[in-house]
Scaffold this motif. Structure first.
Motif, PDB file in Angstrom:
ATOM      1  N   ALA A 263      76.777  31.946  55.617  1.00 25.80           N
ATOM      2  CA  ALA A 263      76.040  32.012  54.356  1.00 25.80           C
ATOM      3  C   ALA A 263      76.856  31.429  53.207  1.00 25.80           C
ATOM      4  N   ALA A 264      78.179  31.601  53.263  1.00 27.63           N
ATOM      5  CA  ALA A 264      79.052  31.105  52.200  1.00 27.63           C
ATOM      6  C   ALA A 264      79.461  29.650  52.409  1.00 27.63           C
ATOM      7  N   GLY A 265      79.111  29.079  53.555  1.00 30.95           N
ATOM      8  CA  GLY A 265      79.459  27.685  53.836  1.00 30.95           C
ATOM      9  C   GLY A 265      80.940  27.462  54.085  1.00 30.95           C
ATOM     10  N   ARG A 266      81.633  28.459  54.586  1.00 28.92           N
ATOM     11  CA  ARG A 266      83.073  28.356  54.841  1.00 28.92           C
ATOM     12  C   ARG A 266      83.300  27.938  56.292  1.00 28.92           C
ATOM     13  N   SER A 267      83.265  26.636  56.535  1.00 23.71           N
ATOM     14  CA  SER A 267      83.279  26.118  57.900  1.00 23.71           C
ATOM     15  C   SER A 267      84.626  26.271  58.608  1.00 23.71           C
ATOM     16  N   GLY A 268      85.747  26.142  57.907  1.00 26.87           N
ATOM     17  CA  GLY A 268      87.051  26.256  58.558  1.00 26.87           C
ATOM     18  C   GLY A 268      87.277  27.634  59.147  1.00 26.87           C
ATOM     19  N   GLU A 269      87.085  28.648  58.349  1.00 25.77           N
ATOM     20  CA  GLU A 269      87.258  30.017  58.823  1.00 25.77           C
ATOM     21  C   GLU A 269      86.171  30.376  59.834  1.00 25.77           C
ATOM     22  N   ARG A 270      84.971  29.844  59.639  1.00 20.59           N
ATOM     23  CA  ARG A 270      83.871  30.098  60.571  1.00 20.59           C
ATOM     24  C   ARG A 270      84.241  29.627  61.976  1.00 20.59           C
ATOM     25  N   ARG A 271      84.852  28.449  62.064  1.00 12.69           N
ATOM     26  CA  ARG A 271      85.255  27.926  63.386  1.00 12.69           C
ATOM     27  C   ARG A 271      86.277  28.844  64.059  1.00 12.69           C
TER      28      ARG A 271
ATOM     29  N   LEU B 188      81.028  36.387  60.746  1.00 16.28           N
ATOM     30  CA  LEU B 188      80.526  35.039  60.998  1.00 16.28           C
ATOM     31  C   LEU B 188      79.258  34.773  60.195  1.00 16.28           C
ATOM     32  N   ASP B 189      78.351  35.732  60.156  1.00 15.37           N
ATOM     33  CA  ASP B 189      77.129  35.576  59.363  1.00 15.37           C
ATOM     34  C   ASP B 189      77.455  35.357  57.890  1.00 15.37           C
ATOM     35  N   ALA B 190      78.417  36.128  57.386  1.00 12.01           N
ATOM     36  CA  ALA B 190      78.812  35.989  55.979  1.00 12.01           C
ATOM     37  C   ALA B 190      79.454  34.626  55.718  1.00 12.01           C
ATOM     38  N   LEU B 191      80.264  34.162  56.643  1.00  9.85           N
ATOM     39  CA  LEU B 191      80.920  32.858  56.477  1.00  9.85           C
ATOM     40  C   LEU B 191      79.911  31.720  56.526  1.00  9.85           C
TER      41      LEU B 191
END
Length: 85
Positions: A28-36, A23-26
Motif C-alpha cells: 500500500a505504501a509502495g515500498r518495493s525494496g523492503e517488500r521484496r 507485506l500488505d502495508a508495504l
C-alpha cells in the motif's frame, strides 16, 4: 541444508501472519525494496532455507531469528565479516 530448521511451529505461523500484514502495508505504501525482502522471507519460511546461514550453512539460533526474522547470516559469520547486527 536439507532438513527443516528446528524452530517452533507456532513461531513460524505467528511470523507468517505478521509478515503478511507487513507485506500488505508495504504494498500500500509502495515500498518495493523492503517488500521484496519480506516476500523472500515468506518464501523461505516453510523451507529448510529459513534460518540457515548463507555463509556457513549452519542453523541461525532461534533467538537471533526472533530478533530479526529476515536474517540470512548467523551472528558469528556476520561478525567475522565485520558486520553489525
Amino acid at each position: 541444508m536439507e532438513q527443516a530448521i528446528p524452530y517452533p511451529v507456532d513461531y513460524q505461523l505467528s511470523l507468517e501472519r505478521t509478515l503478511r500484514i507487513r507485506l500488505d502495508a508495504l504494498r500500500a505504501a509502495g515500498r518495493s525494496g523492503e517488500r521484496r525482502m519480506v516476500e523472500e522471507t515468506l518464501a523461505r519460511l516453510r523451507t529448510a532455507e529459513f534460518g540457515a546461514c548463507l555463509a556457513c550453512d549452519g542453523v541461525i539460533p532461534f533467538l537471533e531469528m526472533a530478533e530479526d526474522p529476515m536474517r540470512q547470516t548467523c551472528l558469528a559469520c556476520l561478525e567475522r565479516k565485520g558486520g553489525q547486527r
